[in-house]
Scaffold this motif. Structure first.
Motif, short mmCIF file in Angstrom:
data_model
loop_
_atom_site.label_atom_id
_atom_site.label_comp_id
_atom_site.label_asym_id
_atom_site.label_seq_id
_atom_site.Cartn_x
_atom_site.Cartn_y
_atom_site.Cartn_z
N GLY A 1 5.88 5.15 8.48
CA GLY A 1 4.79 4.26 8.89
C GLY A 1 4.67 2.98 8.08
N ARG A 2 3.66 2.20 8.46
CA ARG A 2 3.31 0.98 7.70
C ARG A 2 2.27 1.38 6.67
NH1 ARG A 2 3.68 -0.71 13.18
NH2 ARG A 2 5.13 -2.45 13.42
N TYR A 3 2.41 0.82 5.48
CA TYR A 3 1.53 1.23 4.37
C TYR A 3 0.52 0.12 4.07
CZ TYR A 3 0.20 2.45 -0.43
OH TYR A 3 -0.50 2.77 -1.57
N SER B 1 3.12 0.22 -5.35
CA SER B 1 1.76 -0.04 -4.87
C SER B 1 0.97 1.28 -4.78
CB SER B 1 1.89 -0.71 -3.50
OG SER B 1 0.67 -0.99 -2.97
N PHE B 2 1.62 2.32 -4.30
CA PHE B 2 0.98 3.64 -4.21
C PHE B 2 0.57 4.14 -5.61
CE2 PHE B 2 1.98 8.26 -4.64
CZ PHE B 2 0.88 8.77 -3.94
N VAL C 1 -3.70 3.82 3.66
CA VAL C 1 -3.54 4.36 5.01
C VAL C 1 -2.11 4.10 5.47
CG1 VAL C 1 -4.36 2.27 6.20
CG2 VAL C 1 -4.57 4.46 7.32
N LEU C 2 -1.56 5.05 6.22
CA LEU C 2 -0.24 4.88 6.82
C LEU C 2 -0.42 4.87 8.33
CD1 LEU C 2 1.56 7.26 4.41
CD2 LEU C 2 2.31 4.93 4.85
N VAL C 3 0.22 3.92 8.98
CA VAL C 3 0.09 3.77 10.42
C VAL C 3 1.48 3.91 11.03
CG1 VAL C 3 -0.66 2.20 12.27
CG2 VAL C 3 -1.82 2.15 10.04
#
Ligand code: SF4
Length: 332
Positions: A224-226, A205-206, A235-237
């Motif tokens: 993190g979550r992508y 996906s990236f 964004v990564l959380v």
């Protein structure tokens, strides 16, 4: 007789530790080489090198490694692991180190038949040929199943003392490790994220979102979550304190250079790192998306909270946000 020197490709795992030890025990000088990447893990490598008593050099794989993963000549294994291309790349890097330290050959812990893609006889031939290291790559754990290499033919190492291990089992390696009192190596099969199905989905996906994505971005992907926010931005959380800290640490320079945006709430919520194509002033829509994600994954949400947003090396801007996910208000 001239003392010979080898560069040993070490992963921190049992096989490469064992291979190194077998060659060390034949009186060869060894330089351990660890090639780090955003997708590997080397927690144990220093410990392993120390316990073997070999000096260690750590070299980071370059951004050309990302290009290779995007487009491998020999394709992928089960997931996003381009093992044959990856091994060729690693031996090319090892060759450069070998030249630098005037070593004579390379040692690796590969075992014939252990991995379906890169550890077959014909894969070894392709890897040795394409890395232009034919006859100079010694695989001590399986050497007796393979044609003699130059170090064996020249008598630098005694082929009789090398092994004939083949297949996926680890019994022989584990009992040898016991016999040699080897310590510090990591558990078998740990390691490469490219062989992990979930991580491979994230990476693919990236690559779609960031076809020319950088190593700095790739380094963040394990945390993190992508989320893809649009066709060019992700964004990564963070999921916990450790990930929050890692995301902050790894994005610091990119944030200072204006290539990423860092979000940190002043309430019990996750940090977020945004990367990709955002305008110099962060658009309201993008901020709104990140705001929603931070609120969604916050543990205790106050009615009103503050989120500090950093981009560039100036003072972060603080935004007052409402838990109802209304759009934020710039505070300072
Ligand atoms: S498992 Fe990972 S590090 Fe090992 S050869 Fe395959 S892609 Fe490279």
């Amino acid at each position: 007789m001239q003392k010979r020197k080898a560069v040993s490709l070490m992963s921190g795992g049992l096989d490469s530790a064992l291979a190194t030890r077998i060659i060390l025990d034949q009186g060869i000088d060894i330089l351990g080489l660890y090639l780090s990447s955003p997708f590997g893990c080397h927690e144990d490598i220093v410990k392993v090198a120390d316990s073997l008593g070999v000096p260690l050099k750590i070299v980071e794989k370059g951004s050309d490694y990302l290009d290779l993963i995007r487009n491998p000549k020999y394709g992928y294994g089960k997931n996003m692991n381009p093992c044959i291309d990856c091994r060729i790349y690693m031996f090319q890097m090892a060759q450069a180190v070998m030249d630098e330290v005037s070593a004579d050959f390379i040692v690796t812990g590969e075992v014939l038949g252990q991995r379906p893609m890169s550890q077959r006889k014909n894969a070894f031939q392709i890897i040795d040929r394409d890395s232009e290291m034919e006859e100079l790559i010694l695989r001590p754990l399986s050497a007796k199943n393979l044609p003699p290499t130059k170090p064996e033919r020249e008598g630098w190492v005694d082929r009789e003392k090398l092994l004939a291990i083949a297949g996926r089992g680890r019994t022989e390696q584990l009992s040898m490790a016991d016999a040699l009192d080897l310590k510090g190596y990591s558990a078998p099969a740990g390691g490469c994220l490219l062989t992990d199905e979930n991580f491979s989905e994230r990476l693919s996906s990236f690559f779609k979102t960031r076809p020319k994505g950088s190593m700095a971005e790739a380094r963040l992907l394990r945390y993190g979550r992508y989320f893809n926010l649009n066709e060019e931005t992700f964004v990564l959380v963070g999921r916990d304190k450790e990930e929050n800290e890692k995301l902050e640490e790894l994005s610091l320079d990119e944030v200072k250079n204006g290539r990423m945006v860092f979000f940190k709430p002043d309430f019990a919520g996750p940090v977020a790192v945004l990367s990709g194509n955002f305008s110099a002033t962060l658009s309201e829509a993008l901020f709104g998306e990140v705001h929603k994600l931070i609120v969604r994954f916050s543990k205790r949400i106050p009615e009103w909270g503050m989120i500090r947003v950093s981009v560039g090396d100036g003072t972060p801007t603080s935004y007052l946000v409402h838990s109802s996910l209304e759009l934020p208000v710039v505070h300072s």
